[in-house]
Scaffold this active site. Structure first.
Site, PDB file in Angstrom:
ATOM      1  N   ASP A  92      40.594  27.167  35.204  1.00  0.00           N
ATOM      2  CA  ASP A  92      41.160  26.293  36.215  1.00  0.00           C
ATOM      3  C   ASP A  92      42.233  25.449  35.562  1.00  0.00           C
ATOM      4  OD1 ASP A  92      39.639  27.173  38.251  1.00  0.00           O
ATOM      5  OD2 ASP A  92      38.070  25.637  38.063  1.00  0.00           O
ATOM      6  N   ASP A  99      42.523  22.437  35.603  1.00  0.00           N
ATOM      7  CA  ASP A  99      42.028  21.167  35.088  1.00  0.00           C
ATOM      8  C   ASP A  99      40.882  21.347  34.099  1.00  0.00           C
ATOM      9  OD1 ASP A  99      40.140  22.106  36.755  1.00  0.00           O
ATOM     10  OD2 ASP A  99      40.122  20.407  38.130  1.00  0.00           O
ATOM     11  N   GLU A 143      35.609  32.715  45.448  1.00  0.00           N
ATOM     12  CA  GLU A 143      36.100  33.853  44.660  1.00  0.00           C
ATOM     13  C   GLU A 143      35.233  34.071  43.430  1.00  0.00           C
ATOM     14  OE1 GLU A 143      37.144  30.978  44.127  1.00  0.00           O
ATOM     15  OE2 GLU A 143      37.991  30.743  42.148  1.00  0.00           O
ATOM     16  N   ASP A 144      34.679  32.968  42.898  1.00  0.00           N
ATOM     17  CA  ASP A 144      33.833  33.111  41.711  1.00  0.00           C
ATOM     18  C   ASP A 144      32.512  33.777  42.065  1.00  0.00           C
ATOM     19  OD1 ASP A 144      33.300  30.950  43.259  1.00  0.00           O
ATOM     20  OD2 ASP A 144      33.119  29.512  41.621  1.00  0.00           O
TER      21      ASP A 144
END
Lengths: 940, 504
Positions: free
Chosen positions: A764, A766, A853-854
């Site tokens: 990600d 972040d 999506e994960d």
């Protein structure tokens, strides 16, 4: 009296007393010695002491002179003035001395300052020295590494295999192969012209245009014609140049009237007239694809020269194993099926243990006088069949009798029916030994409720029939495990599909033991059989496209030609010039641990397409019988076999980086080499970002100097172009920013062609991972290449309140079944599967929710591997501001994820996720090692 | 029964022994010693002493402050072999049983001026003999005065030359002179050769390496020191009051760094410009400019204001601090100038300390207590000053005014050790030991010049010694008249005529 006596004794015994004393002394020799010793000691000790004491004083007495001292006695006699003067003098001296002392102190301070400065300078120099030493070490290490990789590049350049190149066969290459004695003797080795099909030819297929082929007075079945035409245009093997083609497809059926009016002779002559027949029809494939159970075996007894037959009806005498192909019927749509109708794999046992609906020869009387319309060959076959009539009946009766017994059983539920309206079909095309499918409305509903669906094979002279194919198709589609009685039956594509993984095939003689046998099959096997059946159905039978692709794949697999390459996603650079406009060299990150990180290597791609020719030979069975099937060639898979550990030292060392050159080690040695069981490699970081520029830049900057990093790919999900004033960090590897077609979370898993490594670290924008965590994760992934190796773990929990499904859960738990792909290593293979193989409905759901999506990726990988993911380290630094554990949107986010799980469950038919209860830490983590020894990593 | 007797006997005997032992111990401890200490303590109780003179401290005074412990150890080990030499062990006294004769080896080659003066003095002395067989002490002709390697008078290969001497015999009965030893920067006492059993007469002797009763400490004298008949002391009159213009004076170099620099660098604290004049200059060597400190320029300017000789003669006390070596020329200079030397040289064995009582002549200071010096000097009473000043003149005249005197004193000390020693009284009272012959008489009172000192009455009778140079021809000859008038004296005891026979 007594007193007297005593006195007398005393008085008169002065003389005897002495004598007794002497005697006593003689007796007590030891006592005497003791007394003597005491006396001697008491006398000598003072003497000795005195001697030494007087000696010790000698130097003092021999002192020679002493300096004059200030005598203070005459101070009293002094006059006051004099005394004052002397005091003043002393004061003056004191102040003078004080002055000097102050001066000295000042100088001391100066010197101390200088010393401090110098020591600071020394410290700085030492630090610089240390730094340059470590730089030197790194450079040296880099030199060694580069030398090694240079050598390997030289080696590899000779071994390298790219994607197969098409070598076009020339017409002149045609070699006349002696035609076989009869077409019944044809096998692949004697009837197939290999010279047209180079290993690297990409298997070009030419399909005759339907206008060229006028084999029958009747037109082709409309669905068959159009669907084949449509499907073939999308197949990558199809070519329109007959000169380079390897095989020639001739679509001959099914005709609109199912060959009712066809003549074998006419057909034979019209085949020979085909422009590329070349006399013997070599490399021709005759497609006679049935959509209706009435389709007849028109080619039976016909001389088809060297052509390969593909159809659903095969007579035992007609079928040439390894040459002809048993095709399923085209019962599905043209190119797709409805994923939402996936039969649920659980419960393993359904309402009915076994179901069967059928009627044996309903038109037996009609059939006997129906032969007039058929050609002579067909008549011949019928006669042959009739001769076996009595035997057939006896077997059928036996089975029928046994099934009746089962029906009467009260223990398990059976749905067995022998009387029902048969399917509409031309009785002439159906063999007498065939069990007709019932036309009842609840036929499919019963199948959905059955654990097993009984399929009774026709007589032994028929190896495949439309009736049988249809039963198989319907059973698989509805999750009823086919139980096929009759081992002689050839199931569709049986050459490569291992049907025993999806169906139960028993000889008819075992009908009496059928119940017992089925009862021995355990739930896990049932689910496995059902799942495999679903896989076979979806992959090979479900649609016209699947069937045609499988036919071509079968032909291709026979020839050991690799499948067509799975296309990578074309990456479109966000920046026209390729690189961001403004770049600034990232500052070297302050190392977050004292670990020795090897200097970054030059980026090199993972070798790909190394096993093109082994996938279709060594791995053929695996390839055909596991998802995603044999149709596509992937650059790499995570399932490659692993060399034994001695091989890398003896002969097969290419690319390996053993730790400490094989001697092993911790700390620096460990950090310097990847080790492991597979050659060294690198990984690509993929960061999905959406309009969080500042966060992204710091994340990118943090990657500076990360070893084994090959490339960073930023997936720019925002439709807006990047702001021109962003200063992108310049790090040691290229950063590619990829524009996307739409804002989708699925873009994270697109197999971009820019990804040149097998390993993908999905991040990600972040996510904050320390270098040592990333490196350790990478090492763990290298040992679990087929699994997701990630940092934050999640799990699916049973909804105990409603008791109707699973819920997504991110609580602390000692069991996990998913890792978040915001920080996870994944094989690029799964990116292909996610984007091109996984059902589109899942990706659509992800887009719909902008979420999950994960979860989808975890479902996919667990579905493929039947393994849980791997969680590494205790997530020291991973923070996930976007994980809304504490945010207000918590609720909707979670609800979506619950719904995702339930939806995916529906699509897969089961929950592929598996639980795991362990976490991976490095070998010496939390091990007490001696101070002079190093750990693998300091903190992970 | 028996066991009880046995134990009681042992008990009784041990008790008896203990009592006896205890009694004896008490008797042996001197009670009055304790009292004495207490008295002293009481006396000084109300004053803080600057230094507690414990044994350790006073022994430290005997060390050369500027030598490192390592050097001290080295010097000890270097000398260790013959460290314990005494006259009884390293000197063959048999050779000196009747006469004390000194043999000087014949000189080959060039020797330094000072050494030739020494040798000449010996040759001219009454001890000299040219016959080595009757000699008691041998003096090598090898110049060992200057053992500074950097010096141009340094004699190389002294060791082998010495051992080749015909009567060397392990250095037995040999006397070796030395003025300078060691070199920059350590100035150790190493001579560069092994003197073996020879007696060492050396300037700047440290107490550490000095072998008492064997070695002889020499004063440092310059090349210009007269051979014989040196000048008298500069004290013309004994003025009273005794105070001169300056109380304490010093003019000399300071070294800025290195051995022996500390004391001289600290002198300026005492300098007060009117009665304590301590002048130092940094000019020393070639590159003093490089290492000069902040005071140098001021000191150098001050330095020029006073003349050394004037200072010497107008100062009551003269500071004699150590230089690089312990002894300095300044010592003899101040003695001659009747300026009482204030010695600041810890660990220095003073010249001829075996016989001369320097307490009567000088003030011995302690380098560590430099700042007390003014107070110490001011507390010296005028009477003491007068006595000290006169003693400087006596010592100078008697023992130091010429090379001959120094050499003779050296030899005399050795002779005294062997036969008819002169008493300390003789050495420290005019006219000095060189003028006294113990062959003449053993008692002090036999010498008329001691009578006043001893407070004895001189013998009232006298012997008239009349020298006659011309024949007595008549009764009326002046000689006869003289005899007559002398004989009238009541105190005349004897007459002695010394008649010169003429062989005209």
């Amino acid at each position: 009296m007594d007193y007297q006596h005593r006195k007398g004794y005393n008085g008169g015994a002065a003389q005897p007393a002495r004598a007794t004393f002497l005697r006593w002394l003689q007796r007590n020799g030891i006592l005497m010695q003791l007394i003597m010793l005491l006396i001697v000691v008491m006398v000598f000790i003072p003497l000795v002491t005195h001697y030494y004491l007087s000696n010790a004083e000698l130097p003092a007495t021999s002192r020679r002179s002493q300096p004059q001292q200030l005598s203070l006695e005459n101070l009293q006699a002094m006059k006051p003035q004099e005394l004052k003067a002397r005091l003043e003098e002393l004061y003056r001296i004191r102040s003078s001395v004080q002055q000097e002392l102050l001066g000295l102190e000042a100088r001391r301070k100066d010197m101390q300052n200088q010393i401090d400065e110098y020591s600071a300078l020394i410290a700085q120099r030492q630090r610089e020295n240390k730094e340059s030493q470590s730089t030197l070490d790194k450079v040296n290490f880099e030199i060694v590494q580069k030398r090694k990789s240079y050598e390997e590049v030289i080696q590899r350049s000779m071994l390298h295999i790219g994607a197969p190149k098409q070598i076009l066969p020339q017409l002149d290459d045609n070699v006349d192969v002696e035609p076989p004695q009869a077409s019944a003797q044809c096998r692949q080795h004697n009837c197939f012209d290999y010279s047209r099909c180079s290993l690297t030819s990409h298997f070009p297929v030419y399909i005759y245009a339907s206008e060229d082929v006028t084999l029958s007075k009747q037109p082709l079945d409309a669905f068959v014609r159009t669907s084949v035409a449509n499907v073939m245009t999308t197949n990558p093997h199809v070519t329109f140049d007959p000169n380079i083609a390897c095989v020639y497809l001739v679509l001959i059926g099914d005709t609109a009237d199912h060959w009712q009016s066809a003549s074998s002779l006419e057909l034979e002559t019209s085949l020979r007239k085909l422009p590329l027949w070349k006399g013997d029809g070599r490399n021709h494939v005759l497609l006679n694809l049935a959509r209706n159970v009435s389709a007849t075996n028109v080619l039976y007894g016909m001389n088809t020269d060297r052509a390969i037959l593909v159809q659903s009806n095969f007579d035992a005498a007609q079928f040439r194993p390894g040459f002809d192909i048993v095709a399923p019927m085209l019962l599905g749509k043209e190119a797709s099926f409805d994923w939402k109708e996936t039969p649920p794999l659980v419960p393993a046992k359904r309402k009915y243990l076994l179901s069967f609906q059928g009627i044996l020869s309903p038109y037996a009387s009609k059939q006997s006088n129906h032969g007039h319309a058929n050609v002579e060959n067909v008549m011949m076959s019928r006669r042959l069949k009739d001769s076996n009539r009595t035997q057939v009946n006896s077997v059928s009766d036996f089975i029928q009798e046994e099934l009746h017994k089962l029906k009467s059983l009260q223990v398990d539920n059976f749905y067995i029916e022998f009387k029902c309206p048969p399917l509409n079909a031309d009785p002439a095309s159906v063999d007498l030994s065939e069990w007709w499918i019932c036309r009842t409305k609840d036929r499919l509903a019963i199948l959905k409720q059955s654990t097993y669906a009984l399929i009774i094979g026709p007589d032994e002279h028929i190896v495949s029939s439309t009736m049988l194919q249809m039963r198989l198709y319907e059973a698989l589609k509805h999750g009823a495990i086919p139980v096929i009685l009759g081992e002689h039956v050839e199931l569709p594509f049986g050459e490569f599909i291992q049907w025993r993984k999806a169906a139960i095939i028993l000889p008819k003689a075992r009908a009496s033991e059928l119940y017992f046998y089925l009862k021995t099959i355990q739930d896990n096997d049932i689910v496995k059989l059902r799942g495999q059946g679903w896989f076979v159905w979806t992959t090979y039978l479900s649609s016209a496209k699947a069937v045609l692709d499988t036919i071509l794949a079968t032909l291709r697999t026979r020839l050991n030609i690799p499948a067509s390459i799975m296309p990578a996603e074309q990456s479109v650079n966000l920046f026209p010039g390729g690189a961001p406009l403004k770049q600034k060299r990232a500052q070297g990150m302050m190392p977050e641990s004292d670990d020795f990180f090897p200097p970054p290597e030059i980026p090199f791609p993972s070798p790909k397409f190394l096993r093109n020719f082994t996938y279709s030979t060594i791995d053929r069975d695996v390839n055909w019988n596991t998802a995603p099937g044999p149709f596509k060639l992937f650059p790499n898979t995570p399932f490659d076999p692993v060399l034994p550990s001695d091989a890398k030292f003896i002969g097969s060392g290419l690319g390996f980086r053993p730790i400490g050159k094989g001697s092993g080690g911790t700390g620096k040695e460990f950090q310097e080499a990847l080790g492991g069981n597979i050659p060294g490699e690198q990984f690509t970081i993929i960061i999905l970002t959406y309009e969080r520029d500042a966060l992204l830049m710091t994340s990118l900057e943090r990657l500076m100097g990360l070893p084994y990093l090959n490339k960073v790919i930023v997936v720019w999900n925002s439709p807006k172009p990047a702001a021109a004033d962003i200063i992108w960090p310049e790090i040691h590897v290229p950063i590619k920013v990829v524009r996307t077609k739409k804002n989708s979370l699925n873009n994270r898993f697109l197999p971009y062609d820019e990804i040149e490594t097998e390993a993908i670290l999905s991040l990600d924008d972040d996510a904050h991972l320390r270098h040592d965590e990333i490196l350790f994760g990478f090492r763990v992934w290298r040992e679990n290449r087929d699994q997701i190796v990630g940092f934050p773990g999640r799990y699916h929990a049973w909804d105990v309140n409603l008791n109707n499904g699973f819920l997504y859960n991110s609580n602390y738990s000692c069991e996990l079944s998913m890792v978040l792909t915001g920080a996870a290593f994944i094989h690029k293979y799964y990116a292909y599967l996610y984007s091109y193989v996984m059902p589109q409905v899942i990706r659509d759901k992800v887009d719909e929710y902008m979420n999950c999506e994960d979860i989808a990726m975890n479902f996919l990988v667990s579905h493929i591997t039947r393994k849980p993911p791997v969680k590494v380290t205790s997530r020291w630094t991973f923070r996930c501001p976007s994980c809304p554990e504490a945010l207000s949107q918590d609720d909707s986010h979670f609800k979506e994820r619950h719904r995702c799980i339930q939806f995916f469950n529906q699509v897969y038919g089961y929950i592929p996720l598996l639980y795991t209860q362990f976490r991976v830490d490095s070998v010496l983590f939390k091990t007490r090692v001696p101070h002079d020894k190093q750990k693998c990593f300091k903190f992970v | 029964m028996q066991a009880r007797t046995r134990y009681s006997v042992v008990l009784v005997s041990s008790v008896v022994l203990f009592l006896v032992y205890r009694q004896w111990l008490q008797g042996s401890v001197p009670g009055h010693g304790q009292n004495l200490n207490e008295n002293i303590k009481l006396q000084y109780d109300h004053l803080h002493t600057y230094v507690t003179w414990t044994e350790r401290d006073s022994s430290e005074y005997e060390y050369d402050l500027h030598a490192s412990p390592k050097q001290r150890r080295q010097s000890r080990t270097n000398l260790y072999k013959n460290r314990k030499c005494r006259m009884d062990t390293c000197f063959d006294q048999a050779k000196c049983s009747d006469t004390f004769k000194v043999y000087v080896y014949p000189v080959h080659g060039k020797i330094s001026e000072s050494y030739s003066k020494i040798l000449t003095s010996i040759r001219n002395s009454r001890y000299f003999t040219s016959n080595p067989d009757e000699a008691c002490v041998f003096v090598p002709s090898i110049d060992t005065l200057d053992r500074d390697i950097l010096s141009h008078e340094y004699v190389t290969d002294a060791q082998s030359k010495l051992t080749k001497l015909p009567y060397w015999n392990g250095g037995r009965n040999h006397l070796i002179f030395n003025l300078y030893s060691g070199t920059w920067p350590e100035y150790s006492e190493d001579l560069g050769f092994d003197i073996e059993q020879a007696i060492l007469a050396k300037a700047s002797f440290t107490k550490q390496s000095f072998r008492p009763g064997f070695d002889i400490s020499l004063p440092l004298f310059g090349k210009s020191h007269p051979q014989k008949g040196g000048p008298r002391g500069d004290l013309q009159t004994n003025n009273f009051p005794v105070i001169r213009k300056f109380l304490l004076a010093f003019k000399g170099k300071r070294y800025l760094s290195g051995i022996g620099s500390d004391t001289r660098n600290a002198l300026y604290h005492l300098h007060n410009g009117y009665d304590i004049i301590l002048l130092t200059t940094c000019r020393h060597g070639k590159d003093w400019q490089k290492i000069k400190d902040v005071r140098c320029d001021r000191d150098n300017a001050e330095y020029e204001k006073h003349d050394y000789q004037i200072l010497l003669h107008n100062s009551t006390f003269c500071l004699v601090p150590r230089g690089r070596r312990l002894g300095s020329f300044r010592f003899l200079e101040s003695l001659q100038a009747a300026c009482i030397p204030v010695i600041l040289s810890n660990g220095w064995e003073l010249p001829f300390s075996e016989v001369i009582d320097w307490k009567k002549t000088s003030i011995e200071g302690d380098e560590r207590l430099l700042l007390q010096i003014p107070s110490i000097l001011r507390s010296v009473s005028d009477e003491q000053i007068l006595s000290l000043r006169q003693q400087t003149q006596f010592v100078w005249d008697a023992y130091f005014s010429s090379v001959e005197k120094i050499v003779t004193t050296t030899l005399q000390i050795i002779q005294d050790r062997l036969q008819n020693p002169r008493s300390a009284f003789m050495w420290n009272h005019p006219p000095g030991a060189l003028a006294v012959f113990t062959d003449f008489a053993g008692s002090h009172s036999a010498f008329p010049f001691y009578t006043s000192v001893l407070g004895e009455e001189a013998c009232e009778k006298f012997t008239a010694v009349i020298s006659v140079s011309s024949p007595i021809l008549s009764q009326s000859a002046p000689v006869m008249k003289l005899i007559k008038s002398v004989s009238k004296s009541a105190y005349a005891a004897q007459y002695m005529y010394v008649l010169y026979a003429y062989t005209a």
